[in-house]
Write an enzyme that holds these catalytic residues in place. Sequence first.
Site, short mmCIF file in Angstrom:
data_model
loop_
_atom_site.label_atom_id
_atom_site.label_comp_id
_atom_site.label_asym_id
_atom_site.label_seq_id
_atom_site.Cartn_x
_atom_site.Cartn_y
_atom_site.Cartn_z
N HIS A 38 0.71 -1.06 0.05
CA HIS A 38 -0.42 0.12 -0.02
C HIS A 38 1.22 1.06 0.03
CE1 HIS A 38 -2.96 -2.71 2.15
NE2 HIS A 38 -3.49 -2.52 1.20
N ARG A 188 -3.72 -10.08 3.61
CA ARG A 188 -4.84 -11.69 4.43
C ARG A 188 -3.66 -12.49 5.23
NH1 ARG A 188 -8.85 -10.31 0.84
NH2 ARG A 188 -10.99 -10.19 1.96
P1 AMP Z 1 -6.56 -4.19 -0.39
O1 AMP Z 1 -5.70 -2.81 0.81
O2 AMP Z 1 -6.21 -5.26 -0.72
O3 AMP Z 1 -7.86 -3.28 -1.06
O4 AMP Z 1 -5.98 -3.17 -1.65
C1 AMP Z 1 -5.71 -1.38 -2.30
C2 AMP Z 1 -4.25 -0.79 -2.98
O5 AMP Z 1 -3.40 -1.11 -2.52
C3 AMP Z 1 -4.76 -2.51 -3.98
O6 AMP Z 1 -5.17 -1.59 -5.49
C4 AMP Z 1 -3.75 -4.14 -4.58
O7 AMP Z 1 -3.75 -3.71 -5.86
C5 AMP Z 1 -2.69 -2.74 -3.62
N1 AMP Z 1 -2.22 -3.99 -2.44
C6 AMP Z 1 -1.89 -4.49 -2.05
N2 AMP Z 1 -0.98 -5.59 -1.98
C7 AMP Z 1 -0.64 -4.82 -3.00
C8 AMP Z 1 1.40 -5.47 -2.99
N3 AMP Z 1 1.60 -6.77 -2.54
N4 AMP Z 1 2.03 -4.56 -3.87
C9 AMP Z 1 1.39 -3.47 -4.63
N5 AMP Z 1 0.77 -3.17 -4.16
C10 AMP Z 1 -0.77 -3.72 -3.66
#
Ligand code: AMP
Length: 285
Positions: A38, A188
């Site tokens: 993030h 997760r």
């Molecule tokens: P989430 O909180 O899981 O909904 O993710 C929020 C944003 O962070 C989304 O655009 C995800 O694709 C991105 N994201 C999550 N994990 C990663 C990662 N390991 N590398 C880059 N972006 C990520």
Amino acid sequence: MLERISIPNVMQETSRKFILKAKKIGFVPTMGALHNGHISLVERAKNENDITVVSIFVNPLQFGQDEDFDKYPRVLEKDLEMLESVGTNILFVPQVKHMYPEGFLTTVKVRELSDKLCGAFRKGHFEGVTTVVCKLINIVKPTRIYFGQKDYQQMLIVKQMVNDLNIDVEVVSCRTIRESDGLAMSSRNVYLNHAERKSATILYKTLKHIESLILQDKISCRDVSKIMYKMLSDEPLVKEIQYADIYDVKTLERLDEFKDENLLAIALKIGDTRLIDNLIVERKK
Ligand code: AMP
């Protein structure tokens, strides 16, 4: 100083004022429990815009009935510290009752793309995503919105929505940030116990192995899925492989022949934890 806003109208009004001053707003929507994946998006948004807005909203609309909405990690204080330390300007943290007040009736669905890959196993998931992202864009009014390639299908679907609905925002795709052993960072991952965490490296190992076979011309396109399934199912803690295959990077159709760009993508369960990962393999012409 990090400003915290929770009411959608207040966020909208704040953005309106920035836009009047010709400020460019970079926006990173998240569900919180932030990690360096993030943060890499936030840093990119900071570099490319005048104002950086991050949202934290665990969106009930994108969780299925037997999914982890209730137990999804919520660690707002820690998130605040991380966001403050990288110089985020605004954190938008709406409540469910303000995003979906009584009488809410509208959803946004991108057909076809939303039913493939993860969509086949998580009914309604991407409709929940596009609905909330559409709302968030209307509230935050960003110049650019940042998504991780980790969730490749999500990024593609949002791009399609923005294009189809003439939404005036640039969708920026950012590379996946990984742990030192290759596991893609994910909120997760905290669900995994020690043994599960070790076996979770099988996703990236499989992707990299197939990539090297493709680049050395040692595998045919039709054999890719078979070999992926074999590698993944040889890992004792892998409980269920939902998909593991090679896809067209634009349509997400399964490929029978390699293209210049090819998407390798996996979704599986280790214990009760569902993990996804992907890699784009570019073949030289
Ligand atoms: P989430 O909180 O899981 O909904 O993710 C929020 C944003 O962070 C989304 O655009 C995800 O694709 C991105 N994201 C999550 N994990 C990663 C990662 N390991 N590398 C880059 N972006 C990520």
